[in-house]
Write an enzyme that holds these catalytic residues in place. Structure first.
Site, short mmCIF file in Angstrom:
data_model
loop_
_atom_site.label_atom_id
_atom_site.label_comp_id
_atom_site.label_asym_id
_atom_site.label_seq_id
_atom_site.Cartn_x
_atom_site.Cartn_y
_atom_site.Cartn_z
N SER A 99 80.44 23.67 -10.81
CA SER A 99 80.90 22.75 -9.93
C SER A 99 81.46 21.44 -10.53
CB SER A 99 79.76 22.15 -9.06
OG SER A 99 78.59 21.67 -9.90
N ASP B 177 77.40 12.09 -6.50
CA ASP B 177 76.04 12.33 -5.94
C ASP B 177 75.14 12.72 -6.79
OD1 ASP B 177 76.50 14.85 -7.05
OD2 ASP B 177 76.97 15.78 -5.33
N HIS C 295 76.89 15.02 -9.56
CA HIS C 295 78.32 15.43 -10.19
C HIS C 295 79.06 14.01 -10.15
CE1 HIS C 295 77.21 18.88 -7.69
NE2 HIS C 295 77.86 19.67 -8.64
#
Ligand SMILES: *[C@@H]1O[C@H](CO)[C@@H](O)[C@H](O)[C@H]1NC(C)=O
Ligand SMILES: *[C@@H]1O[C@H](CO)[C@@H](O)[C@H](O)[C@H]1NC(C)=O
Length: 366
Positions: free
Chosen positions: A45, A331, A334
């Protein structure tokens, strides 16, 4: 030979010949700047620019507030804005690299992004919900086949040898190890498996012509907002177990890369110790233009480490900060766009304290 035939032959030849003017080379109907290098991206991600949008998986950054700043809409990036490879492409003067799975994506001359949120180097990691590293490699193999068709074998190999292959792998493997498999593996054995699978993919790309590789190590997994709450219900410190995995991974990766450099002729690499880099930024936020190094912008609970950001109706209640640029974390795990830019700059041309022996700028130029 008749004149007529010769004319046909030379016209026939022209179509297949490489036409190089002073600054551009053309192959059939593709024209490129001389020494054009592409960016091929593999990872999770931290690097995914939307591949997970194109298959069914719960691991998708497709709800607000993801994407709110730069793109103005959720687009699959786990960030308020751009992610690290977006900045690397910009610094390399390439257009934003498209997700490999983007419908109609057929132009690989600037590269492709195969990264998938949640993916690991091990096939078992989030199996069925992600494109694991081996499947990302399969995507690259099919791209390299298309390029050989378009450019011819020799020119395709040259092009692939000039291009840069950027990797970010392991965090999800260790996340699974911390939460689910702690009793099944020693850290060392597990690290060996993760690195072994990563190096075998690197060797396969080398066989196809790849020579220039960039690696982002694993970040401080134990210090991410997500892990802070796991320490006996207290919120004070980093989770030591996960921190140990991150450190061992980065050490083992840098040793493995030195070994590859000895084994593979012409192999060049850049390695960024992401654990050291993120800790530096987290704990000296103002030095890098941030106000908050440890608490995420979006989420709930201590350090906003609970997975509530952008969960839609699953979890409506989360806190969202006014200005993501003030935070290192967007978050639970990330970076914000601004932090991604700090990291990308470091990988591109930053201090040798965190990145070596090449930086990405030197890799692209060399
Ligand atoms: C790759 O990972 C698998 C587990 O998915 C493991 O069994 C295998 O030994 C690893 N390969 C290498 C070369 O380390
Ligand atoms: C957590 O609490 C248990 C029981 O009180 C204790 O034995 C253990 O050492 C604690 N762990 C940490 C990391 O503080």
């Amino acid at each position: 030979m008749k004149i007529e035939n010769m004319a046909i032959n030379s016209r026939f030849l022209l179509c297949f010949l490489i036409l190089c003017l002073t600054t551009t080379c053309c192959y059939g109907n593709i024209c490129l700047p001389r020494n054009h290098a592409a960016l091929f991206v593999f990872g999770d991600s931290y690097f995914d620019v939307g591949n997970n949008n194109y298959f069914i998986t719960p691991i998708q950054g497709i709800r607000k507030p993801y994407g709110e700043t730069f793109f103005k809409y959720p687009n699959g990036r786990f960030s308020d804005g751009r992610v690290i490879p977006d900045f690397i492409a910009e610094y390399a003067k390439l257009p934003l690299t498209l997700p490999y799975l983007f419908p109609g994506n057929q132009r690989y001359i600037d590269g492709a992004n195969f990264a998938s949120a949640g993916a690991g180097a091990l096939v078992e990691t989030h199996k069925g919900m992600v494109i694991d590293l081996k499947s990302q490699l399969a995507g690259f193999k099919s791209v390299s086949k298309k390029l050989r068709k378009e450019l011819g074998d020799i020119e395709a190999k040259r092009f692939l040898s000039r291009s840069v292959y950027l990797f970010n792998m392991g965090a999800n493997d260790y996340n699974v190890l911390v939460v689910e498999k702690r009793n099944a593996y020693s850290t060392m054995k597990f690290v060996d498996m993760v690195i072994g699978n990563q190096t075998s993919v690197v060797k396969d790309i080398y066989k196809l012509g790849g020579r220039k590789f960039g690696f982002l190590g694993v970040g401080p997994l134990g210090c991410h907002p997500l892990r802070r709450v796991f320490v006996n219900g207290s919120t004070g410190s980093c989770l030591e177990d996960a921190q140990m995995m991150a450190k061992q991974h980065n050490t083992a990766l840098s040793v493995a890369l030195k070994k590859l450099e000895r084994q593979l002729k012409g192999f060049k690499y850049s390695f960024t110790n992401f654990n050291d880099l993120v800790l530096e930024v987290m704990f000296h936020p103002s030095k890098y233009g941030f106000k908050e190094g440890e608490v995420a912008c979006c989420g709930s609970g201590p350090y906003r480490g609970q997975l509530s950001c952008g969960r839609g109706t699953l979890m409506k209640d989360y806190y969202l900060c006014d200005n993501p640029n003030e935070h290192v974390f967007f978050d639970y795990t990330h970076p914000t766009e601004k932090a991604a830019q700090v990291y990308a700059k470091q990988m591109w041309s930053g201090s040798t304290k965190f990145t070596g022996p090449y930086n990405l700028k030197k890799l692209f130029e060399d």
